[in-house]
Design a protein around this motif. Structure first.
Motif, PDB file in Angstrom:
ATOM      1  N   ASP A 248      -1.142  12.824   1.475  1.00 54.25           N
ATOM      2  CA  ASP A 248      -2.143  13.182   0.591  1.00 54.25           C
ATOM      3  C   ASP A 248      -3.447  13.394   1.501  1.00 54.25           C
ATOM      4  O   ASP A 248      -4.472  13.971   0.874  1.00 54.25           O
TER       5      ASP A 248
ATOM      6  N   SER B 272      -2.082   3.883   6.060  1.00 53.31           N
ATOM      7  CA  SER B 272      -2.353   4.284   4.763  1.00 53.31           C
ATOM      8  C   SER B 272      -3.424   3.206   4.214  1.00 53.31           C
ATOM      9  O   SER B 272      -4.096   3.439   3.117  1.00 53.31           O
ATOM     10  N   SER B 273      -3.417   1.980   4.663  1.00 52.88           N
ATOM     11  CA  SER B 273      -4.451   0.936   4.057  1.00 52.88           C
ATOM     12  C   SER B 273      -5.869   1.185   4.580  1.00 52.88           C
ATOM     13  O   SER B 273      -6.549   0.462   3.844  1.00 52.88           O
TER      14      SER B 273
ATOM     15  N   CYS C  38       0.928  -1.224  -0.160  1.00 53.74           N
ATOM     16  CA  CYS C  38      -0.081   0.084   0.158  1.00 53.74           C
ATOM     17  C   CYS C  38       1.000   1.274  -0.016  1.00 53.74           C
ATOM     18  O   CYS C  38       1.939   1.296   0.752  1.00 53.74           O
ATOM     19  N   VAL C  39       0.559   2.260  -0.771  1.00 56.57           N
ATOM     20  CA  VAL C  39       1.358   3.481  -0.874  1.00 56.57           C
ATOM     21  C   VAL C  39       1.150   4.367   0.379  1.00 56.57           C
ATOM     22  O   VAL C  39      -0.002   4.518   0.751  1.00 56.57           O
ATOM     23  N   ASN C  40       2.056   4.740   0.999  1.00 49.58           N
ATOM     24  CA  ASN C  40       1.724   5.812   2.201  1.00 49.58           C
ATOM     25  C   ASN C  40       1.073   7.062   1.926  1.00 49.58           C
ATOM     26  O   ASN C  40       1.546   7.728   0.678  1.00 49.58           O
ATOM     27  N   VAL C  41      -0.229   7.194   2.477  1.00 44.69           N
ATOM     28  CA  VAL C  41      -0.973   8.476   1.929  1.00 44.69           C
ATOM     29  C   VAL C  41      -0.758   9.897   3.154  1.00 44.69           C
ATOM     30  O   VAL C  41      -1.689  10.397   2.720  1.00 44.69           O
TER      31      VAL C  41
END
Length: 255
Positions: A11, A69-70, A5-8
């Motif tokens: 964002d 992030s997930s 999972c990309v770290n958000v």
């Protein structure tokens, strides 16, 4: 195995990231304490801000795998409102959405299918005043009868009615539910709820006559809790220590 999972963090707002970290920690602590039921229960938390958006677990991910992030951001109808590679359990948010919509103070809703909790929920008398742990729960406890899997929108008003303004709800033949202003408060409330159920099951299994706590003591227990905690919510008292324990056992939740 969980998908990467990309770290958000960059964002979302700092307030949302803090909520994500604390909720991911609550999921991993639930696994650490042995209250998870594979992937079939949920903890939801409101995202700070004017929108009615919420965070919930990605369907199929084990609780000890969940990261900040997930977590999936959804609206009150369970629809994703930000990009995520994960789906959510369509039945998982039914109970949670009912409580969030009805209770502005319930920023976090935690629901478990713990063995002890389900065992006591199947008992006609429910939770008994057998321990100090049970008293705080009994001071703010409701009951909701089992209506099958949480798929029926028509169940929501009855669930909201049975919870009322309480912090604890026993879902008969199903499990336990707590609400809190933060994941810390909901988790610590669940700790005492589960502990009270575990003590009851063990006391009953001993076969000896049980000694209930007198009603006048129960009636005055809320005031005693305020005195012991000096007006600070128990979650705020123990959450930093719980996070340190989690860092030792399941690091990585804040990714």
């Amino acid at each position: 195995m969980a998908s990467p999972c990309v770290n958000v963090k960059n964002d979302v707002s700092p307030a949302e990231w803090e909520a994500r970290v604390n909720l991911a920690a609550a999921y991993r602590l639930t696994a650490l304490f042995g209250w998870d039921d594979l992937v079939f229960t949920h903890i939801s938390a409101r995202v700070p801000g004017p929108e009615h958006h919420f965070l919930i677990n990605p369907y199929g991910m084990m609780f000890e795998e969940i990261t900040a992030s997930s977590l999936v951001k959804i609206d009150l109808d369970g629809r994703k409102v930000s990009e995520s590679p994960y789906d959510i359990n369509p039945a998982g948010f039914t109970i949670h959405s009912a409580v969030h919509a009805a209770r502005d103070d319930a920023h976090c809703v935690m629901h478990t299918h713990s063995i002890n909790g389900v065992a006591v929920s199947a008992q006609e008398a429910g939770l008994l005043p057998l321990s100090q742990q049970s008293l705080g729960v009994l001071a703010s406890l409701g009951y909701h009868d089992y209506e099958g899997l949480a798929l029926n929108e028509a169940e929501k008003p009855r669930l909201v009615r049975d919870l009322g303004d309480k912090m604890y709800l026993m879902l008969r033949n199903h499990g336990l539910l707590t609400v809190g202003s933060t994941p810390a408060d909901a988790f610590v409330a669940m700790y005492f709820f589960e502990a009270a159920c575990m003590i009851q099951v063990r006391a009953q299994s001993g076969g000896a006559k049980l000694t209930p706590i007198a009603q006048p003591i129960l009636d005055g227990f809320r005031q005693q809790i305020v005195a012991v905690t000096r007006g600070v919510m128990p979650g705020a008292l123990v959450w930093p220590g719980l996070l340190r324990r989690l860092d030792r056992a399941y690091p990585g939740y804040a990714d």
